[in-house]
Design a protein around this motif. Structure first.
Motif, PDB file in Angstrom:
ATOM      1  N   ALA A 166      59.146  33.391 -32.138  1.00 57.06           N
ATOM      2  CA  ALA A 166      58.258  32.247 -31.918  1.00 57.06           C
ATOM      3  C   ALA A 166      56.822  32.726 -31.677  1.00 57.06           C
ATOM      4  N   PRO A 167      55.842  32.064 -32.288  1.00 60.29           N
ATOM      5  CA  PRO A 167      54.434  32.461 -32.100  1.00 60.29           C
ATOM      6  C   PRO A 167      53.878  32.043 -30.747  1.00 60.29           C
ATOM      7  N   ILE A 168      54.660  31.309 -29.945  1.00 60.48           N
ATOM      8  CA  ILE A 168      54.227  30.902 -28.610  1.00 60.48           C
ATOM      9  C   ILE A 168      55.098  31.602 -27.579  1.00 60.48           C
ATOM     10  N   MET A 180      53.990  36.727 -38.637  1.00 62.38           N
ATOM     11  CA  MET A 180      55.161  36.164 -37.967  1.00 62.38           C
ATOM     12  C   MET A 180      56.004  35.314 -38.894  1.00 62.38           C
ATOM     13  N   LEU A 181      55.412  34.827 -39.997  1.00 59.24           N
ATOM     14  CA  LEU A 181      56.153  33.961 -40.908  1.00 59.24           C
ATOM     15  C   LEU A 181      56.954  34.722 -41.938  1.00 59.24           C
ATOM     16  N   ALA A 182      56.621  35.987 -42.178  1.00 56.11           N
ATOM     17  CA  ALA A 182      57.286  36.744 -43.245  1.00 56.11           C
ATOM     18  C   ALA A 182      58.776  36.917 -43.002  1.00 56.11           C
ATOM     19  N   PRO A 183      59.233  37.336 -41.771  1.00 53.51           N
ATOM     20  CA  PRO A 183      60.665  37.477 -41.558  1.00 53.51           C
ATOM     21  C   PRO A 183      61.417  36.186 -41.749  1.00 53.51           C
ATOM     22  N   VAL A 184      60.819  35.072 -41.287  1.00 54.77           N
ATOM     23  CA  VAL A 184      61.473  33.770 -41.456  1.00 54.77           C
ATOM     24  C   VAL A 184      61.625  33.440 -42.930  1.00 54.77           C
ATOM     25  N   ALA A 185      60.599  33.745 -43.711  1.00 62.78           N
ATOM     26  CA  ALA A 185      60.648  33.473 -45.145  1.00 62.78           C
ATOM     27  C   ALA A 185      61.742  34.292 -45.810  1.00 62.78           C
ATOM     28  N   GLU A 216      78.520  31.840 -32.941  1.00 59.46           N
ATOM     29  CA  GLU A 216      77.750  33.059 -33.155  1.00 59.46           C
ATOM     30  C   GLU A 216      76.518  32.790 -34.012  1.00 59.46           C
ATOM     31  N   ALA A 217      76.689  31.963 -35.047  1.00 63.81           N
ATOM     32  CA  ALA A 217      75.563  31.645 -35.915  1.00 63.81           C
ATOM     33  C   ALA A 217      74.488  30.871 -35.157  1.00 63.81           C
ATOM     34  N   SER A 218      74.933  29.934 -34.302  1.00 63.69           N
ATOM     35  CA  SER A 218      73.980  29.161 -33.511  1.00 63.69           C
ATOM     36  C   SER A 218      73.241  30.060 -32.527  1.00 63.69           C
ATOM     37  N   GLU A 219      73.982  30.970 -31.912  1.00 67.62           N
ATOM     38  CA  GLU A 219      73.358  31.890 -30.957  1.00 67.62           C
ATOM     39  C   GLU A 219      72.374  32.817 -31.661  1.00 67.62           C
ATOM     40  N   TYR A 220      72.747  33.268 -32.853  1.00 70.84           N
ATOM     41  CA  TYR A 220      71.860  34.148 -33.612  1.00 70.84           C
ATOM     42  C   TYR A 220      70.577  33.405 -34.010  1.00 70.84           C
ATOM     43  N   SER A 221      70.729  32.143 -34.429  1.00 69.81           N
ATOM     44  CA  SER A 221      69.551  31.357 -34.812  1.00 69.81           C
ATOM     45  C   SER A 221      68.632  31.149 -33.625  1.00 69.81           C
ATOM     46  N   PHE A 222      69.229  30.847 -32.458  1.00 66.58           N
ATOM     47  CA  PHE A 222      68.414  30.659 -31.254  1.00 66.58           C
ATOM     48  C   PHE A 222      67.693  31.957 -30.894  1.00 66.58           C
ATOM     49  N   ARG A 223      68.424  33.087 -30.963  1.00 65.97           N
ATOM     50  CA  ARG A 223      67.815  34.366 -30.630  1.00 65.97           C
ATOM     51  C   ARG A 223      66.667  34.693 -31.590  1.00 65.97           C
ATOM     52  N   GLU A 224      66.878  34.378 -32.869  1.00 67.03           N
ATOM     53  CA  GLU A 224      65.850  34.662 -33.871  1.00 67.03           C
ATOM     54  C   GLU A 224      64.607  33.803 -33.628  1.00 67.03           C
ATOM     55  N   ILE A 225      64.823  32.517 -33.354  1.00 66.96           N
ATOM     56  CA  ILE A 225      63.697  31.621 -33.080  1.00 66.96           C
ATOM     57  C   ILE A 225      62.993  32.036 -31.794  1.00 66.96           C
ATOM     58  N   PHE A 226      63.785  32.386 -30.778  1.00 66.96           N
ATOM     59  CA  PHE A 226      63.241  32.767 -29.479  1.00 66.96           C
ATOM     60  C   PHE A 226      62.348  34.002 -29.606  1.00 66.96           C
ATOM     61  N   GLU A 227      62.848  35.004 -30.325  1.00 66.39           N
ATOM     62  CA  GLU A 227      62.106  36.260 -30.411  1.00 66.39           C
ATOM     63  C   GLU A 227      60.890  36.151 -31.328  1.00 66.39           C
ATOM     64  N   VAL A 262      62.396  36.604 -21.491  1.00 63.95           N
ATOM     65  CA  VAL A 262      61.105  36.212 -22.063  1.00 63.95           C
ATOM     66  C   VAL A 262      61.008  36.803 -23.460  1.00 63.95           C
ATOM     67  N   ASN A 263      60.269  36.144 -24.332  1.00 60.20           N
ATOM     68  CA  ASN A 263      60.089  36.707 -25.668  1.00 60.20           C
ATOM     69  C   ASN A 263      58.880  37.632 -25.683  1.00 60.20           C
ATOM     70  N   SER A 264      58.713  38.314 -26.783  1.00 59.82           N
ATOM     71  CA  SER A 264      57.658  39.323 -26.882  1.00 59.82           C
ATOM     72  C   SER A 264      56.272  38.690 -26.799  1.00 59.82           C
ATOM     73  N   THR A 265      56.119  37.464 -27.302  1.00 65.05           N
ATOM     74  CA  THR A 265      54.828  36.787 -27.249  1.00 65.05           C
ATOM     75  C   THR A 265      54.403  36.525 -25.804  1.00 65.05           C
ATOM     76  N   PHE A 266      55.376  36.088 -24.990  1.00 66.29           N
ATOM     77  CA  PHE A 266      55.076  35.824 -23.580  1.00 66.29           C
ATOM     78  C   PHE A 266      54.704  37.121 -22.864  1.00 66.29           C
TER      79      PHE A 266
END
Length: 310
Positions: A234-236, A1-6, A221-232, A250-254
């Motif tokens: 997220a390890p929780i 889960m950390l690789a895409p963020v990196a 748009e950048a803020s929305e994209y960041s939220f979407r990226e974090i939302f999708e 809901v995100n994929s983890t949920f």
């Protein structure tokens, strides 16, 4: 889960090293899109306006000077032919450009020139009536719809040259008098420049507002994209619940945690997947959140699709 963020962080760092900002680039793109849209819409406006002006010029020629007399012999007045053929020549080319190259700078400059030539034609057809000169000032205002102050340059040059030359060689066609001082042409040009000053200021202000709007939209748009990226990513498990108490997102983890698809969860409420022993706790939490804004922390259990508690 950390690789895409990196990888995303690394790409953002490279953008900074190269001196580029993704948000700034997006703002420039949005600004150019909006600007091109305005150019094209104003082109279409002038295409319609120029056709109407041509028809009005022809009608004016037939109403004001439909014929000329040489003794008892009558003939069609030269104004009629001028309004039809010269007016058509002034109109057809810029109208064609609005179809062939909409939004192009060349199209705008040709339209600005043609619009002032049409003003000159209408002034001539009216015998230099002072009221017809208002067509010049009205045309300058409409040209400012482009929000490009540069189109005012060819328009002003054409007006000044027309008034100066016709004021010397054919003053009746522009001023309605047999003789006119060159200072009169200079006075007319000065009033045009006076209007230009304020139209240029208006254009520059409009461009500044357009850039500001584009920047705010890019940041959103950048803020929305960041939220979407974090939302999708997220390890929780994260879920968004609407006022109708149903899951909105809901995100994929949920989804994985409860073994439901996102579409299946969107037809359910949190109570539908809450462990029976924690239903009362869940209701209390919902009431508290409705009454008091802010963050609330609570631990409760959920039911998987197969009935197991998690």
């Amino acid at each position: 889960m950390l690789a895409p963020v990196a990888r995303a962080t690394e790409g953002h760092a490279m953008s900074k090293l190269n001196g580029a900002s993704p948000t700034a680039d997006r703002a420039d793109e949005l600004y150019r899109q909006h600007q091109h849209k305005i150019y094209c819409e104003t082109d279409r406006l002038f295409a319609q306006l120029m056709v109407v002006q041509w028809l009005v010029g022809i009608a004016a020629a037939f109403l004001i000077t439909p014929s000329t007399w040489n003794g008892e012999t009558s003939a069609i007045h030269m104004h009629v032919w001028v309004s039809i053929f010269l007016g058509g020549l002034i109109t057809i080319f810029p109208v064609w450009l609005t179809r062939a190259w909409p939004g192009a700078a060349f199209t705008r400059y040709v339209i600005a020139t043609a619009q002032m030539l049409m003003s000159a034609l209408l002034i001539s057809l009216s015998g230099g009536r002072i009221e017809t000169h208002f067509h010049v000032f009205g045309s300058l205002v409409i040209l400012s719809f482009y929000r490009d102050w540069r189109v005012l340059i060819p328009a002003t040059v054409v007006v000044a040259a027309d008034h100066f030359l016709r004021g010397i060689y054919w003053p009746y066609s522009v001023y309605g008098v047999l003789t006119a001082s060159p200072w009169r042409s200079l006075e007319h040009a000065a009033w045009v420049v006076f209007e230009d000053v304020f139209l240029v200021i208006s254009c520059l202000r409009s461009v500044t507002e357009m850039r500001s709007i584009a920047s705010r939209r890019a940041e959103l748009e950048a803020s929305e994209y960041s939220f979407r990226e974090i939302f999708e990513e997220a390890p929780i498990g994260i879920a968004v619940v609407g006022l109708d108490e149903k899951f909105r997102r809901v995100n994929s983890t949920f989804s994985t945690m409860l073994d439901y698809s996102e579409k299946e969860l969107q037809t359910r409420t949190p109570l539908d997947v809450t462990y029976p022993g924690d239903v009362a706790l869940s209701r209390d939490l919902a009431e508290t959140m409705l009454k008091n804004s802010g963050s609330h922390h609570v631990e409760k259990r959920y039911l998987r699709k197969n009935g197991d508690a998690v």
